[in-house]
Scaffold this active site. Structure first.
Site, short mmCIF file in Angstrom:
data_model
loop_
_atom_site.label_atom_id
_atom_site.label_comp_id
_atom_site.label_asym_id
_atom_site.label_seq_id
_atom_site.Cartn_x
_atom_site.Cartn_y
_atom_site.Cartn_z
N GLU C 56 14.13 -63.88 91.45
CA GLU C 56 14.57 -65.25 91.22
C GLU C 56 13.43 -66.26 91.37
O GLU C 56 13.60 -67.41 90.99
CB GLU C 56 15.76 -65.60 92.11
CG GLU C 56 15.47 -65.62 93.59
CD GLU C 56 15.77 -64.29 94.26
OE1 GLU C 56 15.71 -63.25 93.57
OE2 GLU C 56 16.04 -64.29 95.47
N ASN C 57 12.30 -65.84 91.92
CA ASN C 57 11.16 -66.77 91.93
C ASN C 57 10.49 -66.90 90.56
O ASN C 57 9.53 -67.64 90.43
CB ASN C 57 10.15 -66.41 93.03
CG ASN C 57 9.69 -64.98 93.00
OD1 ASN C 57 10.50 -64.06 92.80
ND2 ASN C 57 8.41 -64.75 93.18
#
Lengths: 229, 225, 225, 229
Positions: C56-57
């Protein structure tokens, strides 16, 4: 996993009657011409179409409208010098129109893809296009509540795909493709070329493959200035 | 911001109007030119002004029309007219392009209009004709999104009626969004705060006196010299 | 979807748990593995499964840890651990990355947990300790965004208390978001619709009988064989 | 027009006391280290910081917190193994914390940049982080109303800039930079290299120059595997 299809019709797959279909493009740039031709050939009817325009001349979208296969269109700019088929259908009451400001169209499509349930925007406040919509003053600015626009299928045109379904676009043909690709249950992309996974720069991918159900390479027909191999 | 001047010859041509609009655009500004008349403004930006043109179909750094051999159907402006790409250009999708407009990042937006009211209301997307095919495009987003929205239009309709009015009678594009109107006969400020008496304020006149302007528009105007 | 099986030897090791989770991930799926225990699942995806990992980064197509010489501080996962880039990878910013998660495009998300309730409520971001420094990260987005959210955790706390509970007592991450729980002693389905009587349903047991599981958890469980 | 500054401090420019400052980065990747050092040297205090983390070890953000110059932090993951200065300030009640789920942080920052007044999202519904917030069931899903997060200044780290202020990032260091750049009155970017306008591929620009007030080239110090000239 993205399918690499051998023809536009195979890429299109099954489209049920009554489906909502997004069609990319702003004017001629980015129109998935062959995919809309495939939709015409496929035969689905009672469609809801989401598209910036409503067909030009005798193009495939115009013929879908002419043949009464589009029940409703969600669109920002249906009127064109050559939108004869839409104009006739609209005047005859044979097609329902939801006229949406272009920025709201883009943002509502994005909202569908991003899991946003609704959003407030100043666009359209106090105008006929916001009539009956919920409003609220936020930070002193009167705003209108707008809701997501989703689709069953999105048809988009990109420049290149890789085997993982990643897409890159070309110049102003990018327009609605990337947002529509996020907002449909299935996105089908026509491209000029499908390259192996790893052949596109990961920093320059515009539509990640997760959004793309099928790609098909079509030479497209339109000569493009300055486009090499 | 030249203040009120005395009448100077005839009304302006379209190119003179465009040059007048261009003269007010700050160096280095990011600008969106609406379809129709406003696109002429691009031809009057001085070289080296550092003005960057945005086109809402997804580009910053738009250049002039290409030579016929260089037309690329995938490089067009919001009016679907072929354009070119300048060094430092960038492309983005529709949601990002309208986020740029709607988020207040465009310094100046120049729009055409059917009517503008003294309060800055804009009507430029529908003639209201019952049999008209509707089309709105980005007009409503552009009207309320830019830091400064100005209008470029003829002062009068073909029939001689005023386009700067007390209240718009045509379907609205946006409320209180226009701050200046550039016409062939005058430049006027409109909108909230431009005049304590709520009038439009004459900034500059072209071949017409203040009283004649008031007469043509049927409005009391500020900025009498 | 193996159905209820008989006890088979001992409880699972962490790697065996990870392999069990991996076995349920469909070929070609897009998967997000939460920080901690779930990251082990990546090591157990069979080659050729066509599973694509999302972090998700801001990346799709994440590969395994690099050799020490290939560590790139700008190529890390959500746990801030160095990773690698597989062919077909792509990078995107935080809003696009979470739009991908929150818009329901990730097929499976595997999360760690402090507690999961039989209704599928999840508590995995706060121990509730009054002096704890809070931190939530992407937990709440991951919990409700994926098409299918599953949890990988030990069945019991270090003190021997149940982590699968009737009602979560710790601060919640999301309501009714977990559909399956993979533990060292059993795999259980939870959440709305998994059982007409509103119980968690045993899918598979490891070295423990159905009755023993009910005893350990203090819950009546479905799926008795 | 984007300024090309000669130093981090010159790029930073004036930051008033009490300003809201966004700081890019997710863990070490994408942290604008030298710009935050410049903020430390600049002396502004009473700051509101918007950042995914709240400082590590003795880095510049941690020192801003230690020295009492951050009044409030809006953040998704303050707790780190080495967040000593934040931990101490928080326990002593010397800093106010707004804990925001990471996806809401990103989307709320985007909303500020995109002119969205507020939006509904399922994230956080029914949890302590949504307590007191307006909720609504949309399409059967309970959602929370979230509002934009704006800033006076955004400090971001990118890989390369061109003279027009266009930015490209590198790998997962992209993270918050592109959204923060849209949400601040002024965005300052530190990059490894500033190239002439036209030297970046217009198709691959991630942050268009319109969002960037100043850029500064700094060699950065951190060795990056595989990065050539």
């Amino acid at each position: 996993m993205t399918r690499v299809a051998a023809s536009a019709l195979e890429a299109l797959g099954e489209v049920p009657d009554g489906a909502t279909v997004m069609i990319g493009g702003f004017g001629p740039a980015g129109q998935p011409v062959e995919l809309v031709e495939a939709l015409l050939a496929h035969g689905a009817t009672g469609l809801v179409v989401v598209s910036n325009n409503a067909g030009n001349g005798d193009d495939a979208l115009a013929r879908l409208v002419r043949d009464g296969r589009v029940r409703r269109i969600v669109c920002s700019f249906p009127r064109q010098v050559d939108s004869w088929h839409f104009d006739a259908a609209y005047r005859a009451g044979r097609i329902e129109l939801e006229l949406v400001p272009q920025g709201n169209l883009a943002e509502r499509i994005r909202a569908a893809g991003a899991g946003i349930g609704a959003f407030f925007t100043p666009t359209g406040y106090g105008t006929p296009l916001a009539e009956g919509k919920e409003t609220r003053v936020l930070d002193g600015v009167p705003m209108v509540l707008e809701t997501p626009i989703r689709a069953d299928v999105a048809l988009v045109k990109a420049h290149r795909a890789d085997a993982a379904g990643n897409l890159v676009y070309r110049r102003t043909a990018r327009n609605f493709g990337p947002v529509m690709a996020t907002a449909a249950r299935r996105t089908v992309a026509q491209v000029r070329e499908v390259v192996p996974a790893g052949a596109l720069d990961p920093e320059a991918v515009v539509t990640p493959g997760i959004y793309v159900e099928a790609v098909v390479a079509l030479d497209g027909g339109t000569a493009i200035a300055g486009v090499g191999a | 911001m030249t203040g009120t001047t005395t009448p100077a010859g005839a009304t302006l041509t379209k190119d003179q109007m465009a040059a007048r609009v261009a003269a007010d655009i700050p160096a280095g500004a990011y600008v969106n030119l609406g379809i129709g008349l406003p696109t002429l403004v691009g031809d009057h930006l001085p070289p080296g002004s550092g003005v960057t043109l945005h086109t809402e179909n997804g580009m910053l750094g738009m250049g002039p029309r290409p030579a016929p051999d260089d037309v690329d159907p995938e490089l067009i402006n919001a009016g679907k007219v072929p354009v070119t790409e300048l060094p430092g250009a960038s492309y983005f999708h529709q949601a990002d392009s309208f986020a740029m407009m709607r988020g207040g990042h465009i310094d100046v937006c120049v729009l055409g209009a059917f009517q503008v009211s003294v309060r800055g209301d804009l009507a430029n997307w529908s003639t209201g004709a019952p049999d008209a095919i509707p089309a709105v495009g980005g007009a409503m987003d552009l009207a309320v999104g830019a830091r400064r929205t100005v209008v470029m239009m003829s002062l009068l309709t073909k029939e001689g009626g005023p386009k700067l009015v007390g209240d718009c009678t045509l379907p609205l594009t946006g409320l209180a969004c226009v701050s200046r109107v550039y016409t062939d006969r005058a430049v006027l400020d409109v909108g909230p705060g431009c005049d304590p008496d709520g009038r439009a304020v004459v900034v500059e006149r072209f071949g017409v006196s203040h009283a004649e302007l008031e007469e043509l528009l049927g409005l009391a105007l500020g900025g009498a010299s």
